[in-house]
Design an enzyme around this catalytic site. Structure first.
Site, PDB file in Angstrom:
ATOM      1  N   PRO A 142      -4.332   0.975  19.064  1.00 52.42           N
ATOM      2  CA  PRO A 142      -4.184   0.356  17.748  1.00 52.42           C
ATOM      3  C   PRO A 142      -4.160   1.327  16.558  1.00 52.42           C
ATOM      4  CG  PRO A 142      -6.427   0.074  18.550  1.00 52.42           C
ATOM      5  CD  PRO A 142      -5.645   0.705  19.668  1.00 52.42           C
ATOM      6  N   TYR A 148       4.001   6.466  10.169  1.00 55.92           N
ATOM      7  CA  TYR A 148       3.142   5.368   9.706  1.00 55.92           C
ATOM      8  C   TYR A 148       3.959   4.242   9.067  1.00 55.92           C
ATOM      9  CZ  TYR A 148      -1.158   3.176   8.178  1.00 55.92           C
ATOM     10  OH  TYR A 148      -2.191   2.283   8.023  1.00 55.92           O
ATOM     11  N   TYR A 151      -8.917   6.305   7.206  1.00 48.50           N
ATOM     12  CA  TYR A 151      -9.018   6.708   8.621  1.00 48.50           C
ATOM     13  C   TYR A 151      -9.955   7.912   8.678  1.00 48.50           C
ATOM     14  CZ  TYR A 151      -4.899   3.830   9.773  1.00 48.50           C
ATOM     15  OH  TYR A 151      -4.024   2.797   9.972  1.00 48.50           O
ATOM     16  N   HIS A 158       0.842  -1.205   0.000  1.00 50.87           N
ATOM     17  CA  HIS A 158       0.000   0.000   0.000  1.00 50.87           C
ATOM     18  C   HIS A 158       0.873   1.249   0.000  1.00 50.87           C
ATOM     19  CE1 HIS A 158      -4.293  -1.279   1.238  1.00 50.87           C
ATOM     20  NE2 HIS A 158      -3.760  -2.145   0.414  1.00 50.87           N
TER      21      HIS A 158
HETATM   22  C1  PHB Z   1      -6.382  -3.648  10.746  1.00 49.08           C
HETATM   23  O1  PHB Z   1      -6.591  -3.860   9.561  1.00 49.08           O
HETATM   24  O2  PHB Z   1      -6.647  -4.494  11.616  1.00 49.08           O
HETATM   25  C2  PHB Z   1      -5.824  -2.344  11.170  1.00 49.08           C
HETATM   26  C3  PHB Z   1      -5.395  -1.456  10.208  1.00 49.08           C
HETATM   27  C4  PHB Z   1      -4.897  -0.234  10.571  1.00 49.08           C
HETATM   28  C5  PHB Z   1      -4.820   0.122  11.903  1.00 49.08           C
HETATM   29  C6  PHB Z   1      -5.232  -0.772  12.875  1.00 49.08           C
HETATM   30  C7  PHB Z   1      -5.737  -1.998  12.509  1.00 49.08           C
HETATM   31  O3  PHB Z   1      -4.336   1.346  12.230  1.00 49.08           O
END
Ligand code: PHB
Ligand code: APR
Length: 392
Positions: free
Chosen positions: A294, A386, A201, A72
């Site tokens: 997360p 990131y 997001y 990605h």
């Molecule tokens: C996920 O796909 O589980 C996932 C992706 C991005 C994040 C957290 C979890 O920031």
């Protein structure tokens, strides 16, 4: 039983460590309290930082990831009905992330270990680490209904947040830093192709939403919900309706594709760091030492960083007699851990709506997002965090 390194836990940290030690010719035994099917099916995150993918490749564990993982080059920020794409390689000198589920990483590492590695004992529960301050530490564990002892030179606690390894560090020597959030993530897996080819997001007055994926035909999505929420309280239709609301945009081309929900669960949001990450001959790695919220998907990546650091340090000691890297293990890892905590907590604050948020807080969030879209240095800072902080 006797070995050089006793590894407690067969999550990504313990499994990759075992692989790295096998590759270096350092004897090790892995103890895992759950059975193989449980470890291979447990749903977790799935975003591999640039350096994590490279570490898996270097360990000879990247073959299926390179075949089936999805590189990605960008993520989308969605707020105030706007869409903004963050171009990761353009901002970081070529770095990107790979979507490849943690469960798949674990399956690959288990297969390699069982094919040509040392012992990996499932349903072997570590009960206690003893003698961490001595030259001959031990792990007491239960396997097949019997209590056994694993004698070793080093113990690495890769046993996650709920493990026992951390308990062997005297409280007087430990510093624990914690943050709990008043919200959690309700996560779903759905049998439907992701509605966008990159992760989205979204910051919304109703709360955060994240659109992710596992494969080109499997959607993963999350909604911010109050802490303590029971996943069963949300019907599938309510979840899709809420995702639709929070992902709203003025872009007429956008449409959220719905499909059958195959899994539903709630993950609390918390941050936790245990310092130091070493006591005598006991080393902590991964979730056993630190939890990040997360947002930004740093958990697995930090675990990989820890065990790469440990394996490198022990190999140096074996090859040259120099204990310098091993002595620096805790400090080396913690520098990176705190950068990841900083990044994950900032990204959480930028995108989630606190239950007591005021209109002033809302405007601050929007100003923060607006700055990322308008100022290249702010966007670069996000992209660098990131795609991941360097291992060295
Ligand atoms: C996920 O796909 O589980 C996932 C992706 C991005 C994040 C957290 C979890 O920031
Ligand atoms: N004895 C043996 N094994 C244990 C014990 C014990 N007493 N306690 C826990 N375990 C095992 C768990 O069953 C689990 O398989 O340790 C493993 C820990 O794995 P994870 O929780 O996955 O932790 P880690 O390997 O550090 O992975 C890092 O990144 O995405 C994040 O939190 C997510 O799991 C992820 C983490």
């Amino acid at each position: 039983m006797r070995t050089t390194v006793a590894v407690i836990g067969a999550g990504p940290a313990g499994l990759l460590l075992a692989r790295l030690l096998d590759n270096a010719g350092i004897g090790n035994v892995v103890l895992e309290s759950r059975d193989r099917a449980y470890v291979e099916q447990r749903q977790r995150a799935g975003i591999l930082e640039h350096g994590t993918a490279e570490a898996l490749r270097a360990a000879g564990a990247g073959e299926r990831m390179d075949r089936e993982g999805l590189p990605h080059d960008g993520i989308e920020l969605r707020f105030d009905r706007r869409r903004h794409r963050v171009d990761l390689p353009a901002l970081t000198g070529g770095k990107y992330v790979t979507v490849y589920a943690q469960t798949e990483v674990c399956k690959d590492l288990i297969a390699l270990r069982l094919a040509d590695g040392g012992p990996l004992l499932f349903e072997a529960e570590a009960l206690a680490v003893e003698g961490a301050e001595t030259a001959a530490p031990r792990v007491r564990y239960r396997h097949g209904g019997r209590e056994e002892v694993l004698e070793c030179d080093y113990v690495v606690g890769c046993d996650g947040y709920w493990g026992v390894a951390r308990e062997a560090v005297p409280q007087a020597l430990s510093r624990v830093s914690e943050r709990t959030y008043p919200f959690a993530w309700l996560g779903i897996l759905a049998d439907v192709p992701p509605s966008h080819d990159e992760l989205v997001y979204a910051r919304h007055d109703r709360g955060f939403a994240l659109l992710s994926m596992r494969t080109p035909v499997l959607t993963r999505a999350y909604l911010q919900v109050p802490a303590g929420t029971d996943a069963a309280d949300w019907s599938d239709t309510e979840i899709w309706d809420e995702l639709d609301r929070r992902l709203e945009t003025d872009d007429p081309a956008w449409r959220l594709a719905r499909g059958p929900v195959t899994a539903k669960s709630v993950t609390p949001l918390r941050a936790h760091v245990h310092e130091p990450m070493r006591h005598g001959r006991l080393f902590l790695a991964g979730d056993a030492a630190h939890i990040v919220p997360p947002t930004g998907a740093k958990g697995l990546n930090l675990a990989v960083g820890d065990v790469v650091t440990f394996a490198r340090a022990l190999t140096r000691l074996r090859d040259t007699g120099d204990p310098g890297l091993l002595d620096a293990y805790s400090d080396t890892c913690l520098r990176r851990v705190w950068q990841a905590e900083r990044f994950s907590c900032a990204m959480t604050a930028l995108l989630h709506r606190a239950p007591d948020a005021t209109p002033f807080d809302d405007r601050l969030q929007l100003a923060g997002l607006d700055r990322i879209t308008a100022v290249r240095s702010a966007e670069t800072d996000l992209a660098e965090g990131y795609t991941g902080f360097p291992l060295d």
